[in-house]
Structure formats: structure tokens, C-alpha cells
Write an enzyme that holds these catalytic residues in place. Structure first.
Site, PDB file in Angstrom:
ATOM      1  N   ASP A  52      18.339 -48.359  26.319  1.00 16.19           N
ATOM      2  CA  ASP A  52      17.461 -48.476  27.485  1.00 16.19           C
ATOM      3  C   ASP A  52      16.645 -49.766  27.479  1.00 16.19           C
ATOM      4  O   ASP A  52      16.344 -50.324  28.532  1.00 16.19           O
ATOM      5  CB  ASP A  52      16.511 -47.279  27.541  1.00 16.19           C
ATOM      6  CG  ASP A  52      17.199 -46.023  28.067  1.00 16.19           C
ATOM      7  OD1 ASP A  52      18.300 -46.152  28.644  1.00 16.19           O
ATOM      8  OD2 ASP A  52      16.641 -44.927  27.891  1.00 16.19           O
ATOM      9  N   ASN A  62      10.270 -48.271  34.821  1.00 15.80           N
ATOM     10  CA  ASN A  62       9.710 -47.196  33.995  1.00 15.80           C
ATOM     11  C   ASN A  62       8.229 -46.965  34.277  1.00 15.80           C
ATOM     12  O   ASN A  62       7.841 -45.947  34.804  1.00 15.80           O
ATOM     13  CB  ASN A  62       9.909 -47.510  32.514  1.00 15.80           C
ATOM     14  CG  ASN A  62      11.084 -46.768  31.920  1.00 15.80           C
ATOM     15  OD1 ASN A  62      11.894 -46.210  32.641  1.00 15.80           O
ATOM     16  ND2 ASN A  62      11.168 -46.767  30.606  1.00 15.80           N
ATOM     17  N   GLY A  64       9.343 -41.334  29.317  1.00 17.58           N
ATOM     18  CA  GLY A  64       9.027 -42.300  28.279  1.00 17.58           C
ATOM     19  C   GLY A  64       7.607 -42.174  27.758  1.00 17.58           C
ATOM     20  O   GLY A  64       7.165 -41.112  27.304  1.00 17.58           O
TER      21      GLY A  64
END
Length: 267
Positions: free
Chosen positions: A52, A124, A165
């Protein structure tokens, strides 16, 4: 995969052992009729090699290219919620593309504007933290209306895909990426007679805007984290965040949904 999308740019770190695998990868994809190009401007498919972290870097270095599909290819020892394919099984990836076992999924991003000037994107999260051993103070406004004054280590503003995350590590909620929204989570907030915050994550829908006004009390260089890059910018006064018009179009396996990956990763 549409034959109109046949030019591929590979983003990867030039490390020992990677070059030979990349050469083999290039030869294999070219046998399937794809053309490997040397710059992202020429490409309508952008493939990252790595987990990622490399996928996020590929997005940032190619400036969230809107007319390209992004593909995540991980190595055998790496995890990747954005990466459905493996470097050691390129044949499997190409076969899946030709057998129509893939689909394009669209992930929302957020816009970040610093002092009304810098316009940046994140897939993100954006994080705002103190750069010194001292709490940071911020006034929060939702749609230009005062909401609260935060004092603590910082704040995380995450997208739905980013909710798994850093946000999750602070007990934020995991959000379905089909919901157009963004989430705000606290980092070690102080709650006392002077400062009072909500004390939990909250979610704003696609039409909301969030403004953070930094109280100048010695935190002249707060750390701004955009995905996996950090910036130290002097004299930040305001940070405006909203859901972006930009989306990230990714190539994913049909039988590997977001919730399949969450289950496999965390349960």
C-alpha cells in the site's frame, strides 16, 4: 480490460532484485498487447509494485491522474488493501483481465487547502500534529460554523478506504467506501474545565466542509501528514478539508471486495 487502455506505466523502487522481475514483467505484459511507457503522462494504466505504501506514492507522484486506472501489485511478503495482484503471479493477473474477472472501483479522496493556497489530495488521510512536545490547539468549524476547540496531540481526517489505517488505530470506525464521506478522529485530546471536545470520531457527508484554525501558541511548525508523506510548514493558520471531486479508479478482482480484505486483514 478495454483495449483502449493498453499503455502502462510502472511505479516501483529500484532495489536489488526488482529490476530483473520488472524486466520479466514488462516482457509478459507486452505479449498480451500492452505497451510499457516511461512516463505517467503517456499512460492510461498506472501500476505500482509494492504494498500500500508504494500504491499511495504512485498516486502522489502521478498527481492522482484522473484519466488513468491504478493497479496495485504487491510482493509475496507484503500486505496491501489496495493491491489485489501479486508480482509472482502476473500470469494470473493478466488472465483475470482477459477473462473479465476484474472491475473498476472508484474511491473518494479529500482536498486539503493550507492557508487558502495549497490544494493537495489524499486517498487515505490527512493528519495534523504538534511537532514539539506540547499539545496543539485548534478551533474546528463545520460549514463555517464553530463546533469545538481541540487541544491534544492532533487530528486525523480520513477517507472511507483510509479508515482502516491510522484512523482505526485510534478506535475510529471502519467506513464502507461506497459511502461518500470523511471521518475526523482525535489523537489524545485533553478534556477539562477549559477544553472540551466531543471525545469520539465523527463523520461528515460529502457536502460538508471542515476548517481547522490553528491557535498560535508556540506550535509554529505543525506536522501535516498527507497519506504517507509528512510536511513541516511554518505559520499554518488555517486548514480547509472537504471531499474532493477527484476519485481514484482502481482495478480490483470481482471476488475480493473491500469487506473481504478487511476480514482477511483484521479478523
Amino acid at each position: 480490460m478495454s483495449k483502449h487502455r493498453n499503455t502502462i506505466f510502472f511505479y516501483y523502487k529500484k532495489e536489488k532484485g526488482t529490476e530483473s522481475k520488472f524486466t520479466a514483467l514488462q516482457e509478459e505484459v507486452e505479449q498480451y498487447g500492452y505497451k510499457v511507457v516511461t512516463t505517467p503522462d503517456e499512460a492510461n494504466i498506472i501500476a505500482s509494485i509494492g504494498g500500500d505504501s508504494e500504491f499511495l506514492q504512485a498516486l502522489r507522484k502521478t498527481e492522482f491522474k484522473q484519466d488513468a486506472l491504478y493497479v496495485g501489485i504487491k510482493r509475496s511478503n507484503e500486505d496491501g488493501l489496495y493491491c489485489d495482484f501479486e508480482l509472482d503471479d502476473i500470469q494470473g493477473m493478466l488472465n483475470a483481465m482477459n477473462r473479465d474477472e476484474i472491475e473498476v472501483r472508484k474511491f473518494p479522496t479529500i482536498d486539503v487547502s493550507i492557508n487558502g493556497q495549497s490544494d493537495l489530495q489524499c486517498l487515505n488521510e490527512a493528519t495534523i500534529r504538534s511537532s514539539i512536545i506540547k499539545s496543539i490547539v485548534m478551533d474546528l468549524y463545520i460549514d463555517d460554523e464553530y463546533f469545538e476547540t481541540f487541544r491534544g496531540d492532533g487530528l486525523i481526517v480520513s477517507t472511507p478506504t483510509g479508515s482502516t489505517g491510522y484512523n482505526k488505530s485510534t478506535n475510529g470506525a471502519v467506513i464502507d467506501p461506497k459511502i461518500p464521506c470523511f471521518q475526523v478522529s482525535e489523537l489524545a485530546s485533553l478534556n477539562n474545565n477549559r477544553y472540551r471536545t466531543l471525545g469520539s470520531s465523527f463523520i461528515l457527508n460529502e457536502n460538508r466542509s471542515l476548517r481547522l484554525e490553528i491557535v498560535q501558541d508556540g506550535n509554529d511548525y505543525p506536522i501535516i501528514g498527507l497519506d504517507n508523506e509528512a510536511y513541516s510548514i511554518q505559520n499554518i493558520r488555517t486548514i480547509d478539508i472537504k471531499l474532493s471531486d477527484k476519485i481514484v479508479k482502481t482495478v480490483k478482482l470481482k471476488n475480493n471486495s473491500f469487506w473481504h480484505r478487511v476480514q482477511r486483514t483484521f479478523l
